[in-house]
Design a protein around this motif. Structure first.
Motif, PDB file in Angstrom:
ATOM      1  N   HIS A  36       0.874  -1.224   0.057  1.00  0.00           N
ATOM      2  CA  HIS A  36       0.036   0.171   0.146  1.00  0.00           C
ATOM      3  C   HIS A  36       0.684   1.362   0.064  1.00  0.00           C
ATOM      4  O   HIS A  36       0.518   2.215  -0.668  1.00  0.00           O
ATOM      5  CB  HIS A  36      -0.968  -0.027   1.185  1.00  0.00           C
ATOM      6  CG  HIS A  36      -2.033  -0.984   0.892  1.00  0.00           C
ATOM      7  ND1 HIS A  36      -2.981  -0.840  -0.027  1.00  0.00           N
ATOM      8  CD2 HIS A  36      -2.590  -1.902   1.954  1.00  0.00           C
ATOM      9  CE1 HIS A  36      -3.834  -1.664   0.042  1.00  0.00           C
ATOM     10  NE2 HIS A  36      -3.810  -2.379   1.232  1.00  0.00           N
ATOM     11  N   GLY A  37       1.896   1.166   0.608  1.00  0.00           N
ATOM     12  CA  GLY A  37       2.620   2.524   0.743  1.00  0.00           C
ATOM     13  C   GLY A  37       3.323   2.736  -0.675  1.00  0.00           C
ATOM     14  O   GLY A  37       3.443   3.856  -0.889  1.00  0.00           O
ATOM     15  N   SER A  38       3.706   1.731  -1.154  1.00  0.00           N
ATOM     16  CA  SER A  38       4.215   1.742  -2.705  1.00  0.00           C
ATOM     17  C   SER A  38       3.274   2.393  -3.549  1.00  0.00           C
ATOM     18  O   SER A  38       3.629   3.154  -4.341  1.00  0.00           O
ATOM     19  CB  SER A  38       4.543   0.474  -3.085  1.00  0.00           C
ATOM     20  OG  SER A  38       5.350   0.680  -4.479  1.00  0.00           O
ATOM     21  N   THR A  39       2.182   1.899  -3.328  1.00  0.00           N
ATOM     22  CA  THR A  39       1.093   2.513  -4.327  1.00  0.00           C
ATOM     23  C   THR A  39       0.572   3.851  -4.163  1.00  0.00           C
ATOM     24  O   THR A  39       0.723   4.593  -5.055  1.00  0.00           O
ATOM     25  CB  THR A  39      -0.135   1.546  -4.224  1.00  0.00           C
ATOM     26  OG1 THR A  39      -0.137   0.288  -4.378  1.00  0.00           O
ATOM     27  CG2 THR A  39      -1.467   2.160  -5.066  1.00  0.00           C
ATOM     28  N   PHE A  40       0.825   4.220  -2.703  1.00  0.00           N
ATOM     29  CA  PHE A  40       0.405   5.674  -2.515  1.00  0.00           C
ATOM     30  C   PHE A  40       1.587   6.606  -2.998  1.00  0.00           C
ATOM     31  O   PHE A  40       1.590   7.673  -3.234  1.00  0.00           O
ATOM     32  CB  PHE A  40      -0.021   5.782  -1.018  1.00  0.00           C
ATOM     33  CG  PHE A  40      -1.310   5.588  -0.281  1.00  0.00           C
ATOM     34  CD1 PHE A  40      -2.317   6.208  -1.023  1.00  0.00           C
ATOM     35  CD2 PHE A  40      -1.764   4.233   0.191  1.00  0.00           C
ATOM     36  CE1 PHE A  40      -3.569   5.935  -0.767  1.00  0.00           C
ATOM     37  CE2 PHE A  40      -2.991   4.045   0.429  1.00  0.00           C
ATOM     38  CZ  PHE A  40      -3.869   4.826   0.094  1.00  0.00           C
ATOM     39  N   ARG A  41       2.794   6.128  -2.689  1.00  0.00           N
ATOM     40  CA  ARG A  41       3.895   6.864  -3.160  1.00  0.00           C
ATOM     41  C   ARG A  41       3.894   7.007  -4.608  1.00  0.00           C
ATOM     42  O   ARG A  41       4.431   8.153  -5.137  1.00  0.00           O
ATOM     43  CB  ARG A  41       5.176   6.110  -2.776  1.00  0.00           C
ATOM     44  CG  ARG A  41       5.593   6.374  -1.289  1.00  0.00           C
ATOM     45  CD  ARG A  41       6.822   5.881  -1.044  1.00  0.00           C
ATOM     46  NE  ARG A  41       7.203   4.477  -0.908  1.00  0.00           N
ATOM     47  CZ  ARG A  41       6.950   3.505  -0.156  1.00  0.00           C
ATOM     48  NH1 ARG A  41       6.507   3.946   1.182  1.00  0.00           N
ATOM     49  NH2 ARG A  41       7.005   2.205  -0.423  1.00  0.00           N
ATOM     50  N   GLU A  42       3.588   5.965  -5.413  1.00  0.00           N
ATOM     51  CA  GLU A  42       3.368   6.495  -6.783  1.00  0.00           C
ATOM     52  C   GLU A  42       2.173   7.497  -7.096  1.00  0.00           C
ATOM     53  O   GLU A  42       2.478   8.288  -7.928  1.00  0.00           O
ATOM     54  CB  GLU A  42       3.006   4.993  -7.631  1.00  0.00           C
ATOM     55  CG  GLU A  42       2.838   5.090  -8.977  1.00  0.00           C
ATOM     56  CD  GLU A  42       2.754   3.526  -9.695  1.00  0.00           C
ATOM     57  OE1 GLU A  42       2.426   3.590 -11.185  1.00  0.00           O
ATOM     58  OE2 GLU A  42       2.535   2.577  -8.854  1.00  0.00           O
ATOM     59  N   LEU A  43       1.281   7.203  -6.475  1.00  0.00           N
ATOM     60  CA  LEU A  43       0.087   8.235  -6.574  1.00  0.00           C
ATOM     61  C   LEU A  43       0.289   9.500  -6.309  1.00  0.00           C
ATOM     62  O   LEU A  43       0.265  10.609  -6.914  1.00  0.00           O
ATOM     63  CB  LEU A  43      -1.178   7.890  -5.867  1.00  0.00           C
ATOM     64  CG  LEU A  43      -1.865   6.538  -6.241  1.00  0.00           C
ATOM     65  CD1 LEU A  43      -2.981   6.256  -5.222  1.00  0.00           C
ATOM     66  CD2 LEU A  43      -2.632   6.760  -7.553  1.00  0.00           C
ATOM     67  N   HIS A  44       1.163   9.521  -5.176  1.00  0.00           N
ATOM     68  CA  HIS A  44       2.130  10.921  -4.888  1.00  0.00           C
ATOM     69  C   HIS A  44       2.867  11.502  -6.080  1.00  0.00           C
ATOM     70  O   HIS A  44       2.824  12.657  -6.170  1.00  0.00           O
ATOM     71  CB  HIS A  44       2.620  10.920  -3.504  1.00  0.00           C
ATOM     72  CG  HIS A  44       3.040  12.400  -3.178  1.00  0.00           C
ATOM     73  ND1 HIS A  44       2.036  13.266  -2.678  1.00  0.00           N
ATOM     74  CD2 HIS A  44       4.384  12.558  -2.659  1.00  0.00           C
ATOM     75  CE1 HIS A  44       2.787  14.386  -2.365  1.00  0.00           C
ATOM     76  NE2 HIS A  44       4.270  13.999  -2.202  1.00  0.00           N
ATOM     77  N   LEU A  45       3.573  10.836  -6.470  1.00  0.00           N
ATOM     78  CA  LEU A  45       4.595  10.859  -7.647  1.00  0.00           C
ATOM     79  C   LEU A  45       3.844  11.735  -8.887  1.00  0.00           C
ATOM     80  O   LEU A  45       3.952  12.691  -9.291  1.00  0.00           O
ATOM     81  CB  LEU A  45       5.358   9.748  -8.137  1.00  0.00           C
ATOM     82  CG  LEU A  45       6.198   9.989  -9.281  1.00  0.00           C
ATOM     83  CD1 LEU A  45       7.336  11.031  -9.042  1.00  0.00           C
ATOM     84  CD2 LEU A  45       6.685   8.574  -9.634  1.00  0.00           C
ATOM     85  N   LEU A  46       2.656  10.795  -8.993  1.00  0.00           N
ATOM     86  CA  LEU A  46       1.713  11.184 -10.233  1.00  0.00           C
ATOM     87  C   LEU A  46       1.091  12.572  -9.916  1.00  0.00           C
ATOM     88  O   LEU A  46       0.753  13.378 -10.989  1.00  0.00           O
ATOM     89  CB  LEU A  46       0.652  10.050 -10.645  1.00  0.00           C
ATOM     90  CG  LEU A  46       1.408   8.950 -11.222  1.00  0.00           C
ATOM     91  CD1 LEU A  46       0.124   8.006 -11.258  1.00  0.00           C
ATOM     92  CD2 LEU A  46       1.882   9.103 -12.439  1.00  0.00           C
ATOM     93  N   MET A  47       0.700  13.041  -8.675  1.00  0.00           N
ATOM     94  CA  MET A  47       0.161  14.276  -8.251  1.00  0.00           C
ATOM     95  C   MET A  47       1.108  15.174  -7.888  1.00  0.00           C
ATOM     96  O   MET A  47       0.671  16.432  -7.519  1.00  0.00           O
ATOM     97  CB  MET A  47      -0.763  13.856  -6.996  1.00  0.00           C
ATOM     98  CG  MET A  47      -1.639  12.836  -7.310  1.00  0.00           C
ATOM     99  SD  MET A  47      -2.720  12.344  -5.857  1.00  0.00           S
ATOM    100  CE  MET A  47      -3.907  13.652  -5.926  1.00  0.00           C
ATOM    101  N   ALA A  48       2.303  15.223  -8.332  1.00  0.00           N
ATOM    102  CA  ALA A  48       3.201  16.175  -7.862  1.00  0.00           C
ATOM    103  C   ALA A  48       3.035  17.471  -8.697  1.00  0.00           C
ATOM    104  O   ALA A  48       3.289  18.580  -8.123  1.00  0.00           O
ATOM    105  CB  ALA A  48       4.774  15.912  -8.426  1.00  0.00           C
ATOM    106  N   SER A  49       2.419  17.589  -9.748  1.00  0.00           N
ATOM    107  CA  SER A  49       2.045  18.807 -10.635  1.00  0.00           C
ATOM    108  C   SER A  49       0.987  19.643  -9.936  1.00  0.00           C
ATOM    109  O   SER A  49       0.802  20.779 -10.518  1.00  0.00           O
ATOM    110  CB  SER A  49       1.792  18.383 -12.024  1.00  0.00           C
ATOM    111  OG  SER A  49       0.621  17.523 -11.953  1.00  0.00           O
ATOM    112  N   LEU A  50       0.426  19.029  -8.995  1.00  0.00           N
ATOM    113  CA  LEU A  50      -0.788  19.817  -8.351  1.00  0.00           C
ATOM    114  C   LEU A  50      -0.170  20.910  -7.420  1.00  0.00           C
ATOM    115  O   LEU A  50      -0.735  21.611  -7.044  1.00  0.00           O
ATOM    116  CB  LEU A  50      -1.825  18.938  -7.595  1.00  0.00           C
ATOM    117  CG  LEU A  50      -2.475  17.750  -8.510  1.00  0.00           C
ATOM    118  CD1 LEU A  50      -3.181  16.978  -7.666  1.00  0.00           C
ATOM    119  CD2 LEU A  50      -3.447  18.674  -9.247  1.00  0.00           C
ATOM    120  N   ASP A  51       1.036  20.466  -7.037  1.00  0.00           N
ATOM    121  CA  ASP A  51       1.780  21.290  -5.992  1.00  0.00           C
ATOM    122  C   ASP A  51       2.226  22.736  -6.501  1.00  0.00           C
ATOM    123  O   ASP A  51       2.351  22.942  -7.688  1.00  0.00           O
ATOM    124  CB  ASP A  51       2.856  20.631  -5.135  1.00  0.00           C
ATOM    125  CG  ASP A  51       2.238  19.669  -4.414  1.00  0.00           C
ATOM    126  OD1 ASP A  51       1.070  19.453  -4.232  1.00  0.00           O
ATOM    127  OD2 ASP A  51       3.193  18.617  -4.236  1.00  0.00           O
TER     128      ASP A  51
END
Length: 658
Positions: free
Chosen positions: A643-658
């Motif tokens: 789960h941690g790996s999946t959420f880190r990948e999602l956070h990587l994909l959402m980086a452009s929102l910041d």
């Protein structure tokens, strides 16, 4: 009673003819320990299931011998590099070519997948290291510094660093975010063949043709210890999953090492010659070796191998102090990977427009991909290994069993036969008491295992129903008078909640019928709206599991309805709900986030454009919802495990929102 037979500690599992010509490279799937990929001089990549004789799939497209192969962690993608310098990525579940990557000027010597991003690193005879974005089909960054061929690449467990080993006798550590070398580790006197990160601590191991293994501290950037006297060049090393020791595949033997201080725990004779790769599964170490066109696999029973005094899952290792002097229980611990929300986004934003490899897909690329094929040669094994991941599983996935050990020649021993047949039981018997050295240390890492103690998550796969215990159905031996009531009590326990469950299932069935009636009209958006209106997350999950199978069903207006539901799913206590929410969110980010950011950044249009205004409104709504979800994703990106790996990948994909 027959006397059981003592089984072997190490044995040969099988030997296969893997290619029509010589085998040039191979790799084991580290997650399962059951999937084997081989590359040959016949320009093919073949996939095998360990201990099965037939090839599952044969991947074609390369026009020169395959020099390096690598599977990603979930074993869904495979990348192969050829003698000509071309790299191809295949999707194993879809059985098709995914990408062809061109840019190296010499043969590919090493490859590795980023632990949770869609990136691949490649090292070549041309001395360059390249980081590729699989999605954009281009080179993100090039790292220069080695003077000879790059033989091995490994990403750190948290995805921040890349370690490289080369024929120039050096090991280098690269910072992916900064795009530059962090440190160089000299010391080897021969080509360095392999590097491996410790699974938890800031520690790196390197093996060389100079017959030494060196351990490097990644905080102080200095050598921790050096193990000398290997019987031959070191080609394959692997840390135990809990980090307690390092396995080295030597000529015809397996050696088990500790590093503070350096010492050899055990030596196991295995007649595997020059072993090429190692993996661990079910307390068994799998080793594979190749000679000409043949590939042989071997098994070592790790429950009968001396590793340390404990097999605790705690990332703090109980057997090694940090200081060079004698052990000191109060010595500070080496830093542990925090697995923060690291990204490759900064290198991704660094435009290398001057490099010819950053090019858009061309007709030549398309032709290459059309000529690349994935030929399924054993449909039964292929469906067993890959297809279940594409379907909605209603039953727990089948867990691979340990390979049965053959009997020792002529020896009998009743006490150890059962232990050899059940490695997990043997593990419990062999290591019942942790090493006392670890007792004063847990407070120092109280923050590391914390994610495991988070709110109870009900796993998607479990071996017993919720709320029922086997002890409820067994006689109460301490009160013989109640023995005659056991059957009645058992039936009462079984019937408990039965009527309530029937009502719940009947209601759910009725709700699904309602959604299905709308679905048959072909209006997906209305179907999702009706599922949301029912206010039952289980119905939403069932519907999303269908929609997730076909990405083309997703539209922007569907995202506005689904995103609030995804936020609820990500906070659910049910693991299956979280998995579905993550899958849906990943699809939305991959398909619509570039559109949303482009629309919001675009200047206002001239005149009145109703359709554009509607699309802009939807993009703003999705952006607001994604920003709300991004905080939740960031908070969960520090979790360990899948789960941690999946959420880190999602956070990587959402980086452009910041």
């Amino acid at each position: 009673m027959a006397t059981p037979v003592v089984t072997k500690t190490a044995w040969k599992l099988q030997e296969i003819v893997a290619h029509a010509s010589n085998v040039s490279s191979l790799v084991l799937g580290k997650a399962s320990g059951r999937l084997l990929a081989t590359g040959g001089d016949d320009c093919r990549v073949n996939l095998w299931s360990i201990n099965k004789p037939n090839c599952i799939m044969s991947l074609t497209g390369h026009t020169s011998p395959v020099e390096s192969v690598r599977l990603n962690t979930p074993e869904e993608l495979i990348v192969a590099g050829s003698q000509s310098g071309s790299i191809r990525v295949w999707d194993l579940e879809a059985a098709k070519i995914l990408r062809t990557l061109m840019g190296h000027k010499a043969n590919i010597c090493s490859l590795d997948f980023h632990p949770y991003g869609e990136f691949v690193a490649s090292g070549s005879q041309d001395t360059n290291i390249k980081l590729w974005d699989i999605r954009r089909k281009g080179c993100v960054f090039r790292y220069r510094g080695h003077s000879q061929a790059v033989r091995c690449l490994r990403f750190s467990p948290d995805g921040k660093w890349l370690a490289s080993a080369a024929d120039d006798h050096t090991v280098k550590l690269w910072d992916l975010t900064a795009g530059k070398m962090m440190s160089e580790f000299p010391g080897h006197t021969g080509p360095v063949n392999v590097v491996e990160f410790h699974p938890n601590e800031y520690l790196l191991a390197s093996g060389s043709s100079d017959r030494t293994i060196r351990f490097w501290d990644l905080e102080k950037f200095q050598v921790v210890s050096c193990i000398e006297g290997e019987p031959g060049p070191v080609r394959s090393v692997l840390f135990n999953p809990d980090g307690c020791c390092l396995y080295s595949g030597c000529q015809d033997s397996l050696r088990v090492y500790g590093w503070e201080p350096e010492r050899c725990f055990d030596v196991v004779l295995v007649n595997w010659g020059k072993v090429a790769d190692l993996a661990i599964c079910n307390d068994q170490l799998i080793g594979v070796a190749f000679s000409q066109s043949n590939v042989s696999s071997y098994v070592v029973d790790l429950t009968r191998v001396t590793r340390t005094g404990t097999v605790a899952r705690d990332p703090v290792q109980d057997h090694r102090p940090l200081a060079q002097p004698p052990p000191n229980p109060s010595a500070p611990l080496r830093r542990i990977y925090e697995r923060p929300s690291t990204t490759c986004s900064k290198p991704q934003r660094v435009k290398q427009n001057s490099e010819s490899e950053r090019r858009s897909p061309s007709s030549e690329d398309d032709r290459d991909e059309r000529e690349s094929r994935a030929e399924i040669q054993n449909a039964e094994d292929y469906n067993e290994i890959f297809q279940p991941k594409n379907s909605i599983s209603r039953t727990p996935p089948r867990r691979s069993e340990p390979f049965p050990a053959p009997p020792e020649d002529g020896e009998l021993d009743a006490a150890t036969a059962k232990e050899a047949a059940k490695p997990s039981s043997a593990m419990d018997v062999q290591f019942p008491v942790p090493n006392p050295e670890v007792l004063p240390r847990p407070p120092a890492v109280a923050s590391t295992p914390a994610p495991k103690a988070e709110p109870a998550i009900i796993p998607a796969t479990r071996n017993e129903p919720i709320g029922l215990k086997a002890s409820d159905f067994l006689p109460a031996v301490k009160i013989p008078q109640q023995a005659e009531l056991v059957d009645e009590d058992a039936m009462s326990q079984i019937r408990k909640g039965h009527d309530t469950m029937c009502v719940v299932l009947t209601s759910r069935h009725k709700n699904l019928d309602t959604v299905r009636a709308v679905w048959t009209t072909g209006d997906i958006k209305t179907s999702v709206d009706s599922a949301v209106a029912i206010n039952d997350l289980s119905v939403v999950v069932d519907l999303l599991n269908i929609v997730n199978q076909k990405a083309s069903l997703w539209k922007l207006d569907l995202c506005t309805t689904v995103l609030p539901q995804i936020e609820k799913l990500l906070q659910s206590k049910y693991e299956s709900y979280v998995q579905t929410g993550c899958t849906s969110l990943k699809l939305i980010l991959q398909r619509f986030l570039p559109l949303i950011t482009d629309m919001l950044a675009a200047p206002p249009s001239v005149g009145v454009d109703i359709s554009r205004e509607e699309r802009l409104h939807k993009c703003r709504l999705c952006y607001k919802q994604l920003k709300s979800i991004s905080g939740l994703v960031k908070s969960k990106s520090g979790l360990s495990g899948r789960h941690g790996s999946t959420f880190r990948e999602l956070h990587l994909l959402m980086a452009s929102l910041d």
